[in-house]
Design an enzyme around this catalytic site. Sequence first.
Site, PDB file in Angstrom:
ATOM      1  N   SER A   7       0.798  -1.228   0.000  1.00 48.58           N
ATOM      2  CA  SER A   7       0.000   0.000   0.000  1.00 48.58           C
ATOM      3  C   SER A   7       0.825   1.270   0.000  1.00 48.58           C
ATOM      4  O   SER A   7       0.315   2.342  -0.340  1.00 48.58           O
ATOM      5  CB  SER A   7      -0.954   0.011   1.211  1.00 48.58           C
ATOM      6  OG  SER A   7      -0.228   0.020   2.429  1.00 48.58           O
TER       7      SER A   7
ATOM      8  N   ASP B 167      -3.498  -9.794   7.478  1.00 48.87           N
ATOM      9  CA  ASP B 167      -2.298  -9.625   8.287  1.00 48.87           C
ATOM     10  C   ASP B 167      -1.400 -10.835   8.061  1.00 48.87           C
ATOM     11  O   ASP B 167      -1.773 -11.959   8.402  1.00 48.87           O
ATOM     12  CB  ASP B 167      -2.699  -9.518   9.766  1.00 48.87           C
ATOM     13  CG  ASP B 167      -1.514  -9.299  10.699  1.00 48.87           C
ATOM     14  OD1 ASP B 167      -0.351  -9.384  10.241  1.00 48.87           O
ATOM     15  OD2 ASP B 167      -1.751  -9.066  11.905  1.00 48.87           O
TER      16      ASP B 167
ATOM     17  N   ASN C  53       8.052 -10.415  -1.190  1.00 52.83           N
ATOM     18  CA  ASN C  53       7.866 -10.323   0.261  1.00 52.83           C
ATOM     19  C   ASN C  53       8.477  -9.012   0.741  1.00 52.83           C
ATOM     20  O   ASN C  53       9.673  -8.920   1.019  1.00 52.83           O
ATOM     21  CB  ASN C  53       8.528 -11.513   0.953  1.00 52.83           C
ATOM     22  CG  ASN C  53       7.761 -12.802   0.767  1.00 52.83           C
ATOM     23  OD1 ASN C  53       6.589 -12.897   1.119  1.00 52.83           O
ATOM     24  ND2 ASN C  53       8.412 -13.802   0.188  1.00 52.83           N
TER      25      ASN C  53
ATOM     26  N   SER D 297      17.266  -5.676   4.119  1.00 50.14           N
ATOM     27  CA  SER D 297      17.758  -4.373   4.543  1.00 50.14           C
ATOM     28  C   SER D 297      19.260  -4.401   4.732  1.00 50.14           C
ATOM     29  O   SER D 297      19.845  -5.447   5.043  1.00 50.14           O
ATOM     30  CB  SER D 297      17.097  -3.965   5.871  1.00 50.14           C
ATOM     31  OG  SER D 297      17.676  -2.786   6.397  1.00 50.14           O
TER      32      SER D 297
ATOM     33  N   TYR E 112      15.095  -5.754  14.223  1.00 51.84           N
ATOM     34  CA  TYR E 112      14.971  -5.593  12.772  1.00 51.84           C
ATOM     35  C   TYR E 112      16.133  -6.282  12.050  1.00 51.84           C
ATOM     36  O   TYR E 112      15.932  -6.982  11.048  1.00 51.84           O
ATOM     37  CB  TYR E 112      14.947  -4.094  12.449  1.00 51.84           C
ATOM     38  CG  TYR E 112      14.550  -3.747  11.037  1.00 51.84           C
ATOM     39  CD1 TYR E 112      13.253  -3.959  10.580  1.00 51.84           C
ATOM     40  CD2 TYR E 112      15.463  -3.168  10.161  1.00 51.84           C
ATOM     41  CE1 TYR E 112      12.877  -3.619   9.290  1.00 51.84           C
ATOM     42  CE2 TYR E 112      15.092  -2.816   8.871  1.00 51.84           C
ATOM     43  CZ  TYR E 112      13.804  -3.045   8.439  1.00 51.84           C
ATOM     44  OH  TYR E 112      13.438  -2.707   7.159  1.00 51.84           O
TER      45      TYR E 112
ATOM     46  N   LYS F  10      15.653  -9.408   9.403  1.00 51.38           N
ATOM     47  CA  LYS F  10      16.112  -9.339   8.018  1.00 51.38           C
ATOM     48  C   LYS F  10      17.270 -10.299   7.761  1.00 51.38           C
ATOM     49  O   LYS F  10      17.383 -10.878   6.674  1.00 51.38           O
ATOM     50  CB  LYS F  10      16.501  -7.904   7.665  1.00 51.38           C
ATOM     51  CG  LYS F  10      15.334  -6.921   7.707  1.00 51.38           C
ATOM     52  CD  LYS F  10      14.194  -7.323   6.775  1.00 51.38           C
ATOM     53  CE  LYS F  10      13.142  -6.242   6.663  1.00 51.38           C
ATOM     54  NZ  LYS F  10      12.038  -6.636   5.737  1.00 51.38           N
TER      55      LYS F  10
END
Length: 242
Positions: free
Chosen positions: A10, A59, A87, A140, A153, A157
Amino acid sequence: MNYALVTGGSRGIGRAVCTQLAGMGYFVLINYQSNDEEAEKTLQLVRDQGGDGELLKFDITDAAAAFATLSAWMEGHAGAYIEVLINNAGIRKDNLMLWMTGEEWTRVLDTSLNGFFHVTQPLLKNMLVKRFGRIVNIVSLSGIKGTAGQTNYSASKGGIIAATKALAQEVAKKNVTVNAIAPGFIRTDMTEDMNEAEWKKVIPAGRFGEPEEVAALVGFLVSPAAGYITGEVISINGGLYT
């Protein structure tokens, strides 16, 4: 018709990827969790590219919801399959490990790692049966070098990077490729709380990247020209870390 699914489609990188794939002729399935207004904007941008798509609201951390939604889609599209999966969905809840809450840890890992499994696993069979598939995982810079304040995070990742390499080996003989793209600082709502003027001083390219630049790389990796590239993690960070 060729179908592609983009999680977290989105806004930001996900939105740019949706429009990129629409321009390549894909019917784009736009997954999102809650923001109906932004998802509708993405769908309109897809149509502005001359393509079309539909919204898939669920979700990805909810295994039952993901399975039910994807199963219903497959049942309603007999003979078709989702050949491209991006993804992209991810969240940040930055904190020093010393102060990190269990919710901050779990939610970030749930979204990246469990979400990856909940969406990818149901779609794999058809890719293998049809002997063609493209999976691109948006990871990332933090998953490669680690970033202070992002232990959760970075772990999430980094886990997807390892999963990318493993899954690529499982499915390569069926002409299914699995790659990861590791963006550095890209100008999206996820980086809007960062001091761009300060960070630009340490980025060799002297600027933040644009979502469309990441999307262009996605476009190449899903194309037939990239059929011999799999299990790779490609950085796009303006030279910040190589």
